[in-house]
Scaffold this active site. Structure first.
Site, short mmCIF file in Angstrom:
data_model
loop_
_atom_site.label_atom_id
_atom_site.label_comp_id
_atom_site.label_asym_id
_atom_site.label_seq_id
_atom_site.Cartn_x
_atom_site.Cartn_y
_atom_site.Cartn_z
N ARG A 1 -20.96 -30.12 -1.92
CA ARG A 1 -19.01 -28.92 -2.81
C ARG A 1 -18.82 -27.52 -1.63
O ARG A 1 -18.23 -27.50 -0.92
CB ARG A 1 -19.56 -28.83 -3.94
N ASP A 2 -19.88 -26.47 -2.36
CA ASP A 2 -19.51 -25.71 -1.60
C ASP A 2 -19.63 -25.26 0.17
O ASP A 2 -19.38 -24.77 0.71
CB ASP A 2 -20.56 -24.09 -2.40
N HIS B 1 -25.39 -17.31 -8.26
CA HIS B 1 -25.09 -18.02 -7.09
C HIS B 1 -24.86 -17.38 -5.84
O HIS B 1 -24.07 -15.83 -6.09
CB HIS B 1 -23.97 -18.83 -7.75
N HIS C 1 -24.24 -15.40 -2.02
CA HIS C 1 -23.41 -16.16 -1.17
C HIS C 1 -24.35 -14.82 -0.29
O HIS C 1 -24.80 -13.97 -0.45
CB HIS C 1 -22.25 -16.28 -0.47
N CYS D 1 -16.14 -19.88 0.08
CA CYS D 1 -14.55 -20.26 -0.60
C CYS D 1 -12.98 -20.29 0.71
O CYS D 1 -13.26 -19.25 0.92
CB CYS D 1 -14.88 -19.52 -2.14
N ASN E 1 -23.95 -19.91 1.47
CA ASN E 1 -24.65 -19.38 0.02
C ASN E 1 -26.12 -19.20 0.86
O ASN E 1 -26.76 -19.64 2.27
CB ASN E 1 -24.65 -21.17 0.04
P1 HMG Z 1 -0.89 -25.55 -9.45
O1 HMG Z 1 -0.81 -25.89 -8.05
O2 HMG Z 1 -0.93 -24.45 -10.32
O3 HMG Z 1 -1.50 -26.80 -10.05
O4 HMG Z 1 -2.67 -25.48 -8.76
P2 HMG Z 1 -0.26 -27.70 -11.58
O5 HMG Z 1 -1.59 -27.64 -12.63
O6 HMG Z 1 0.95 -26.58 -11.43
O7 HMG Z 1 -0.07 -29.06 -11.13
C1 HMG Z 1 0.51 -29.43 -9.75
C2 HMG Z 1 0.43 -30.25 -8.94
O8 HMG Z 1 -0.78 -31.00 -9.07
C3 HMG Z 1 0.65 -31.84 -10.60
O9 HMG Z 1 0.96 -32.95 -9.85
C4 HMG Z 1 -1.29 -31.92 -11.08
O10 HMG Z 1 -1.11 -33.70 -10.99
C5 HMG Z 1 -1.45 -31.72 -9.92
P3 HMG Z 1 2.83 -33.01 -10.03
O11 HMG Z 1 2.91 -33.72 -11.56
O12 HMG Z 1 3.36 -31.94 -9.47
O13 HMG Z 1 2.64 -34.51 -9.69
N1 HMG Z 1 -2.84 -31.17 -9.78
C6 HMG Z 1 -3.96 -31.92 -9.68
N2 HMG Z 1 -3.96 -33.26 -8.96
C7 HMG Z 1 -5.60 -33.65 -8.47
N3 HMG Z 1 -6.21 -32.81 -9.26
C8 HMG Z 1 -6.35 -31.75 -9.53
C9 HMG Z 1 -4.90 -32.02 -10.15
N4 HMG Z 1 -4.63 -30.75 -10.74
C10 HMG Z 1 -2.93 -30.27 -10.67
N5 HMG Z 1 -7.60 -31.12 -10.04
C11 HMG Z 1 -5.05 -26.29 -9.69
C12 HMG Z 1 -4.22 -25.06 -9.52
C13 HMG Z 1 -6.55 -25.35 -10.36
C14 HMG Z 1 -5.15 -27.55 -9.20
C15 HMG Z 1 -5.64 -25.70 -7.83
O14 HMG Z 1 -5.63 -24.36 -7.80
C16 HMG Z 1 -7.04 -25.53 -6.97
O15 HMG Z 1 -6.72 -27.28 -7.29
N6 HMG Z 1 -8.08 -24.59 -7.03
C17 HMG Z 1 -9.30 -25.33 -6.39
C18 HMG Z 1 -9.39 -24.09 -6.52
C19 HMG Z 1 -10.91 -24.43 -5.26
O16 HMG Z 1 -11.35 -25.02 -5.31
N7 HMG Z 1 -11.76 -22.78 -4.08
C20 HMG Z 1 -12.76 -23.86 -3.70
C21 HMG Z 1 -13.95 -23.62 -5.52
S1 HMG Z 1 -13.97 -22.10 -6.74
C22 HMG Z 1 -15.83 -21.83 -5.09
O17 HMG Z 1 -15.67 -21.72 -4.10
C23 HMG Z 1 -16.39 -20.53 -6.31
C24 HMG Z 1 -18.01 -20.27 -6.45
O18 HMG Z 1 -18.58 -21.10 -5.42
C25 HMG Z 1 -18.42 -19.75 -7.21
C26 HMG Z 1 -18.68 -18.71 -6.23
O19 HMG Z 1 -19.17 -18.55 -4.95
O20 HMG Z 1 -18.00 -17.42 -6.46
C27 HMG Z 1 -17.49 -21.56 -7.72
MG MG Z 2 -19.49 -19.92 -4.27
#
Ligand code: HMG
Ligand code: MG
Length: 324
Positions: A35-36, A231, A233, A264, A273
């Protein structure tokens, strides 16, 4: 001190085991490579290769393998095949695959996980306003409003929920992040119904004293080390030092990524990581049980590096090498 320094069968180097008093006897490694690791690669890895990666990691004894993310496919195209991957894995591994955690930000993501009967999700909040907006398109309070019904419905469906909090040790836009701010967000995520809180050093700027201070701040707020994970990095090469500092204050769950992949896409200063292999080498050296077959993880990371077209950043993978 008569222990051999090489493995009798393979002849590969082994760390000398010399325990240090006061550290935990056993640690759980929470593997985040699929995933990450893969969310941050330029290339999109074919779904069959992802499935093989997950299978090999689980086969190497990693007790928890976070497999993918049910986020918006446009936000993280590298993991747009989440449903296909989990279908492949559940067809083959059954409940063992259904228990693998997947990242879920909202109810739409939860619905996608429920359709596949998955049992373990991870939500991911930010300790800072800026990163919440960049990563989730929501402010600090609105991210919690998004998680609240997601966690409630997941718990009703009998799922286990982990919560991440990012930018715990510093934020590229906001700079230093006050401990109280991290504790406030973290406790709110736990109060929603998460069983574990993983404290993310998203951009790898944290240092050992900071780690111990944050753990103490959570303890003072009533959150014990049994509910916390770390967690790290490794951007500034501090991940292992920070792990040792966390072990000293009683943390027993550590996130790590095979081969040191990771980062990220919404925080460009985030690099890999803590590498699973580097963690395993250190834990073995300290005599701390982890249940992971180091040779198998090194072989897996070497094989994956071939698919990604670049060598693993892990020091242990580089030192041990392997034909995979
Ligand atoms: P948004 O654009 O605000 O979404 O994104 P929305 O709620 O306004 O919805 C818009 C459209 O997207 C809608 O479709 C939803 O159905 C669709 P429409 O009605 O317009 O046809 N939609 C989705 N489709 C599929 N799957 C979904 C989904 N949600 C909405 N889940 C959202 C908001 C949260 C979805 C977006 O910002 C997003 O996907 N962000 C994810 C970013 C990400 O994955 N970052 C990396 C992971 S975090 C990380 O790595 C840190 C970590 O490792 C810890 C650390 O290191 O600190 C965990
Ligand atoms: Mg991370």
């Amino acid at each position: 001190m008569s222990e051999p320094m090489t493995d009798a069968e393979s002849g590969r180097p082994l760390p000398m085991t010399v325990p240090v008093a006061g550290l935990p006897e056993r640690v759980t490694i929470y593997e985040v490579g699929p995933r990450d690791g893969l969310q941050n690669e330029q290339v999109v890895v074919p779904v069959e290769v992802k499935a093989e990666f997950v299978r090999r990691l689980a086969g190497a004894g990693l007790p928890i393998v976070e497999a993918t993310s049910f986020v918006h496919p446009r936000w993280v195209p590298q993991l747009a095949d989440a449903a296909e991957l989990m279908t492949l894995l559940t067809d083959e591994l059954g409940d063992a695959a259904r228990r693998m955690p997947v990242l879920v930000p909202n109810e739409r993501g939860l619905d996608r996980a429920l359709e596949l009967d998955l049992q373990h999700i991870a939500i991911f909040g930010s300790a800072t306003e800026t990163f919440a907006r960049k990563n989730l398109n929501r402010g600090l309070d609105d991210q919690l409003a998004m998680f609240e019904p997601t966690v409630a419905r997941a718990r009703e469906a009998g799922m286990d929920v982990r919560a991440y909090v990012s930018m715990c040790f510093g934020d590229p836009w906001e700079g230093a992040v006050p401990l109280e701010q991290v504790v406030a967000v973290g406790t709110r995520l736990l109060d929603l119904g998460a069983s574990q809180l993983s404290l993310g050093d998203t951009i790898g700027v944290g240092t050992a004293g900071q780690v111990q201070a944050l753990v103490r701040a959570f303890e003072e707020a009533g959150v014990g080390t049994d509910r916390l994970a770390m967690h790290f990095h490794d951007t500034y090469g501090q991940a292992l030092a920070n792990t040792l500092a966390a072990l000293q204050v009683g943390i027993t769950t550590f996130d790590a990524s095979a081969g040191g992949l990771g980062g990220c896409p919404y925080a460009h200063s985030a690099t890999g990581n803590l590498a699973t292999e580097d963690l395993v080498w250190m834990l073995s050296g300290l005599g701390i049980e982890h249940g992971v077959d180091l040779d198998a993880v090194v072989a897996t990371s070497t094989w994956m590096a071939g698919h990604l077209g670049r060598p693993s950043p892990s020091a242990v993978v580089r030192a041990l090498g392997s034909s995979g």
